[in-house]
Enzyme design. Sequence first.
Site: not given
Length: 548
Positions: A1-3, A22, A128
């Site tokens: 969901m992020a870069e 992020k 996770d």
Amino acid sequence: MAELFLGFTSGPGGFRKYVVIKRILPDVRDNEQFERMFLDEARITAAFNHPNIAQVFDLGQEDDGLYLAMEFIAGQNLNQITSACLRRKQQIPIGFTLSVARDVCMALHYAHTFTAPSGEPSPVIHRDVAQKNIMVTYDGVVKLLDFGIAKAKGSLERTSAGTVKGTTGYMSPEQVRGDKLDGRSDLFSVGVMMHELITGARLFAGKDERDEMVKILEAPVPWPSHVAPHVPEGVSKVVMQALERSREKRFANGRDMARAIEAVAGRLLMDSDHRAQLMRELFSERMAATRALLESAEGTANGAMVDKAKKALRGDDGPYLPERVDDSTPQNGVSAVPRKPARRAPATGRQPAVADTAKTKEPPSKLNNALWGLLLLAILAGGGYGAWRLAVVLNANVEPDPTEIRKLPTSAAPALPEFREATAAKRDGGTGVAEAETPASDASTQVVNADVETPLGPKEGRNRGGTKAERTSEPRVRGNGKLTLVVKAENVDVYEGDNKLGRTPMANKVLSAGTHTLHIVGSDGRRRPLEVKIRPNQTTRFVLEDLP
């Protein structure tokens, strides 16, 4: 969901601190669910202060959305480390896996028992834990990452009914069922990770996510020591307790599991210096690429260097752990009790040795019968671990050798031992007893178990008075021979000069005839000399009981 971006903050006097920025990906910035998860991650981890958890320094918002300023970690995650080992056709050292798992358990215990600055208990469940979210820095420090879907008190994001969050294949049974979670769910995930790294194969791999979830609930779990016989039984028990489907039977908390790992690991456990040494061996190119990127931020690197560095860091990380071949079938489709399948060699990504079909049709030789008899005696004597090591060598397509296997006792060794090859001499019609010669000037020379009996020259051996007889000069020998080397205490690297010959157990390594000075490097990083004499068309065998 992020870069992710590499950034830095600077100040007077050349002050500079590197961080990772992020940001939510542009195509999901309007997704309120992702934004709430992003804010949860910032709020949860900003309060953490643990050496094995990646830190968050700042949360902010620009015109293009929210961002996090996080700790810059120069290292690789466990998936990348596994891939690097598979490319080299070697296993991850079990001491590396155990030490990483121990540190992850302590990080999880910190999160599971976290108390807010106000004194209010605020436990956080990661949800996770998997190889992708565990990094090891080039300095050998373990870091647990990505609390983006963590379950914490006061979280903004709520899991919808009928959905689960996490990485399939690493979820706990209660996570798959959508039950209420506690810290023991994360410990199950650590058990999955440990099982996979020490056996070299995926545990709950399936054709799709649903198939993986069904396997988590129902598939039999093989004991690691039966899939990979080099795994100590105590380590196997720790893994299997973490993988209990009933959470009441697992470790009560991460600290208890970390202590159990330490208790069974003993000398196998790697410290940060040994982990750093392995990282340097595996990722020298990527370490150089990281340095180049940091230099580019300071303006000291040219464009070509930066492009080369980016290419190196974006390289393919494959291959990945293969799916485990399970030859056991659960009873009535369900097996809540781990079943122990037949023994087989550990999965390491290597191609198994192909037997010579012409030889397999021949009846076993007397020598093979004698060697297998020796193996059976070792098992009966309780040396199951050592017997397996010998079986590795016997099954590694070793050519028949007419020499008789002999063993010598192992003496105590000082800080800088020197190994010598044992020799045997037939004296006055005697049977020839294997001996190890100790230089008169060094009474502490280590004596090893040697598995080769070689006739000595006319002046070799000892005279009747007990003093050493002067040896004749050894003639130059041409041709090649083979070396088989086993160290029972642990798997070690074997070098000749700067050239790495391989990792034990090493069978039928072709070397030129003559005397070779090798160096054995164990988990402690020390180089121990081992002098071996290779004879043409013969196999020289060494079995070392331990490393001093």
